[in-house]
Write an enzyme that holds these catalytic residues in place. Structure first.
Site, mmCIF file in Angstrom:
data_model
loop_
_atom_site.group_PDB
_atom_site.id
_atom_site.type_symbol
_atom_site.label_atom_id
_atom_site.label_comp_id
_atom_site.label_asym_id
_atom_site.label_seq_id
_atom_site.Cartn_x
_atom_site.Cartn_y
_atom_site.Cartn_z
ATOM 1 N N MET A 30 13.744 -20.875 28.274
ATOM 2 C CA MET A 30 13.797 -22.325 28.054
ATOM 3 C C MET A 30 15.257 -22.799 28.085
ATOM 4 O O MET A 30 15.557 -23.907 27.634
ATOM 5 C CB MET A 30 13.142 -22.683 26.720
ATOM 6 C CG MET A 30 11.658 -22.313 26.697
ATOM 7 S SD MET A 30 10.686 -23.273 25.548
ATOM 8 C CE MET A 30 11.456 -22.853 24.002
ATOM 9 N N GLY A 31 16.149 -21.955 28.602
ATOM 10 C CA GLY A 31 17.552 -22.351 28.694
ATOM 11 C C GLY A 31 18.276 -22.211 27.373
ATOM 12 O O GLY A 31 17.819 -21.503 26.477
ATOM 13 N N LEU A 33 21.055 -20.638 27.160
ATOM 14 C CA LEU A 33 21.148 -19.189 27.300
ATOM 15 C C LEU A 33 22.199 -18.595 26.369
ATOM 16 O O LEU A 33 23.284 -19.146 26.182
ATOM 17 C CB LEU A 33 21.463 -18.834 28.754
ATOM 18 C CG LEU A 33 20.436 -19.340 29.787
ATOM 19 C CD1 LEU A 33 20.843 -18.899 31.192
ATOM 20 C CD2 LEU A 33 19.026 -18.851 29.473
ATOM 21 N N HIS A 34 21.856 -17.458 25.779
ATOM 22 C CA HIS A 34 22.762 -16.736 24.871
ATOM 23 C C HIS A 34 22.715 -15.259 25.226
ATOM 24 O O HIS A 34 22.047 -14.872 26.195
ATOM 25 C CB HIS A 34 22.374 -17.008 23.411
ATOM 26 C CG HIS A 34 20.906 -16.885 23.123
ATOM 27 N ND1 HIS A 34 20.208 -15.717 23.347
ATOM 28 C CD2 HIS A 34 19.996 -17.776 22.661
ATOM 29 C CE1 HIS A 34 18.937 -15.890 22.993
ATOM 30 N NE2 HIS A 34 18.778 -17.147 22.584
ATOM 31 N N HIS A 37 19.339 -13.639 26.094
ATOM 32 C CA HIS A 37 18.851 -13.936 27.446
ATOM 33 C C HIS A 37 19.633 -13.098 28.467
ATOM 34 O O HIS A 37 19.056 -12.563 29.413
ATOM 35 C CB HIS A 37 19.059 -15.420 27.784
ATOM 36 C CG HIS A 37 18.256 -16.371 26.949
ATOM 37 N ND1 HIS A 37 18.836 -17.270 26.089
ATOM 38 C CD2 HIS A 37 16.921 -16.581 26.848
ATOM 39 C CE1 HIS A 37 17.900 -17.992 25.507
ATOM 40 N NE2 HIS A 37 16.729 -17.592 25.934
ATOM 41 N N GLN A 61 3.972 -25.919 24.931
ATOM 42 C CA GLN A 61 4.006 -24.907 23.869
ATOM 43 C C GLN A 61 4.590 -25.450 22.566
ATOM 44 O O GLN A 61 4.709 -24.713 21.596
ATOM 45 C CB GLN A 61 4.736 -23.647 24.331
ATOM 46 C CG GLN A 61 6.232 -23.791 24.502
ATOM 47 C CD GLN A 61 6.829 -22.561 25.155
ATOM 48 O OE1 GLN A 61 6.606 -22.287 26.327
ATOM 49 N NE2 GLN A 61 7.602 -21.781 24.395
ATOM 50 N N GLY A 147 11.453 -10.616 25.619
ATOM 51 C CA GLY A 147 12.171 -10.032 24.483
ATOM 52 C C GLY A 147 11.230 -9.635 23.351
ATOM 53 O O GLY A 147 10.257 -10.338 23.069
ATOM 54 N N SER A 185 19.004 -16.591 18.434
ATOM 55 C CA SER A 185 18.008 -17.576 18.863
ATOM 56 C C SER A 185 18.711 -18.892 19.163
ATOM 57 O O SER A 185 19.687 -19.250 18.507
ATOM 58 C CB SER A 185 16.980 -17.792 17.741
ATOM 59 O OG SER A 185 16.246 -18.978 17.971
HETATM 60 P P1 AMP Z 1 13.299 -18.585 25.098
HETATM 61 O O1 AMP Z 1 14.345 -19.178 25.960
HETATM 62 O O2 AMP Z 1 13.533 -18.752 23.640
HETATM 63 O O3 AMP Z 1 11.897 -18.961 25.537
HETATM 64 O O4 AMP Z 1 13.393 -17.029 25.334
HETATM 65 C C1 AMP Z 1 13.344 -16.474 26.622
HETATM 66 C C2 AMP Z 1 13.184 -14.984 26.500
HETATM 67 O O5 AMP Z 1 14.280 -14.461 25.756
HETATM 68 C C3 AMP Z 1 11.906 -14.582 25.747
HETATM 69 O O6 AMP Z 1 11.315 -13.469 26.398
HETATM 70 C C4 AMP Z 1 12.423 -14.207 24.389
HETATM 71 O O7 AMP Z 1 11.625 -13.234 23.739
HETATM 72 C C5 AMP Z 1 13.777 -13.627 24.741
HETATM 73 N N1 AMP Z 1 14.657 -13.631 23.564
HETATM 74 C C6 AMP Z 1 15.060 -14.708 22.840
HETATM 75 N N2 AMP Z 1 15.836 -14.310 21.807
HETATM 76 C C7 AMP Z 1 15.905 -12.957 21.873
HETATM 77 C C8 AMP Z 1 16.567 -11.952 21.106
HETATM 78 N N3 AMP Z 1 17.305 -12.243 20.050
HETATM 79 N N4 AMP Z 1 16.441 -10.665 21.497
HETATM 80 C C9 AMP Z 1 15.688 -10.343 22.591
HETATM 81 N N5 AMP Z 1 15.054 -11.232 23.352
HETATM 82 C C10 AMP Z 1 15.163 -12.524 23.014
#
Ligand code: AMP
Length: 283
Positions: A30-31, A33-34, A37, A61, A147, A185
């Site tokens: 969802m962008g 990015l850290h 990601h 969602q 993740g 996060s």
């Molecule tokens: P999101 O952008 O929050 O939808 O996350 C995108 C992907 O990054 C998903 O598969 C998450 O599970 C993964 N992700 C987010 N935070 C973490 C983290 N701290 N460690 C591992 N994977 C992560």
């Protein structure tokens, strides 16, 4: 690096790469990015020949009153990160492209979406599964990377892929943490300094769970009570502390086999989740 703003251009770019015999890796995000990601993208770069990252804050969602509107969208910074780590295509669709004027088809995964976050975010996993099904149909990856931090999401997506015979492999990558253990996060940025310090207690409670299991305790109630003690702070609102079977996500009275210890809390305006996977039988 190419930026695909339409489904058609994403499909064309992937088809050209596949025509050259390349294996396609896909990281849906969802962008905002850290480093977590980035770790998924690096895993994709390592395992495949052509990496697609999607950036899409998926409206379906988010529940009413959740943070869809205020979810961070630093698109330029995200593009710079993708470029730096070797992404081939960034796919940035609009909600209208993904859902059309009216979407009537939804993916519901039974049983696995009831417990844990499903209880507190009705409709969340329906939105996640539906958007992932759409994205998989557009990108047609050989491997998709998720993740472990979002453990239930990874289990739900794996199940969808298996049940709907989708021709791809789901790769689950380890949770990336801050030095004090807090899972990284995009929502951590909602925390004040004080709340950020309190947030480290989430991982502390999971570590306590591991210690108790290592010491041979098997009574779920006793273990979750100790975890609750750690999290019992005025600024922390506990949604759940659960120890469940790692495959079925069903609760366990006595702990044995592969288990998932999972926590969800609200701190200020942030909803934070974390978990650890443990194999108690191998002890
Ligand atoms: P999101 O952008 O929050 O939808 O996350 C995108 C992907 O990054 C998903 O598969 C998450 O599970 C993964 N992700 C987010 N935070 C973490 C983290 N701290 N460690 C591992 N994977 C992560």
């Amino acid at each position: 690096m190419k930026i695909a703003k339409t489904i058609k251009s994403a499909r064309n770019l992937v088809e050209t790469a596949r025509g050259k015999g390349k294996k396609i890796g896909f990281v849906p995000t969802m962008g905002a990015l850290h480093i977590a990601h980035i770790s998924l993208i690096k895993a994709a770069v390592k395992k495949t020949d052509f990496v697609v990252v999607s950036i899409f804050v998926n409206p379906t969602q988010f529940g009413p009153g959740e943070d869809f509107e205020k979810y961070p969208r630093p698109l330029d910074a995200d593009m710079a990160i993708c470029r730096k780590v070797g992404v081939d295509v960034v796919f940035v669709p609009t909600p209208r492209q993904m859902y059309g004027p009216k979407n009537l088809t939804w993916v519901n995964i039974e049983e696995l979406t009831g417990p844990l976050c499903g209880r507190f975010r009705p409709g969340h996993f329906r939105g996640v599964a539906t958007v992932c099904a759409k994205l998989f149909n557009i990108v047609a990856p050989d491997f998709a990377f998720f993740g472990q931090k979002d453990a239930q999401q990874a289990i739900v997506i794996k199940r969808m892929v298996a049940d709907l015979n989708m021709p791809l492999k789901v790769v689950v990558c380890p949770t990336i943490r801050e030095p004090d253990g807090l899972a990284i996060s995009s929502r951590n940025r909602y925390l004040t300094d004080h709340q950020r310090k309190q947030a480290a207690l989430i991982y502390k409670s999971l570590q306590k769970c591991k210690q108790m299991l290592d010491a041979g305790l098997t009574d779920t109630k006793a273990i979750t009570a100790q975890m609750q003690k750690i999290l019992n702070r005025p600024s922390i609102k506990i949604e759940y502390i659960s120890i469940v079977d790692a495959e079925t996500l069903q609760p366990l009275d006595r702990i044995a086999g592969k288990i998932l210890a999972a926590v969800a809390v609200r701190i200020g305006s942030a909803r934070l989740i974390d978990n650890i996977l443990l194999d108690v039988s191998s002890k």
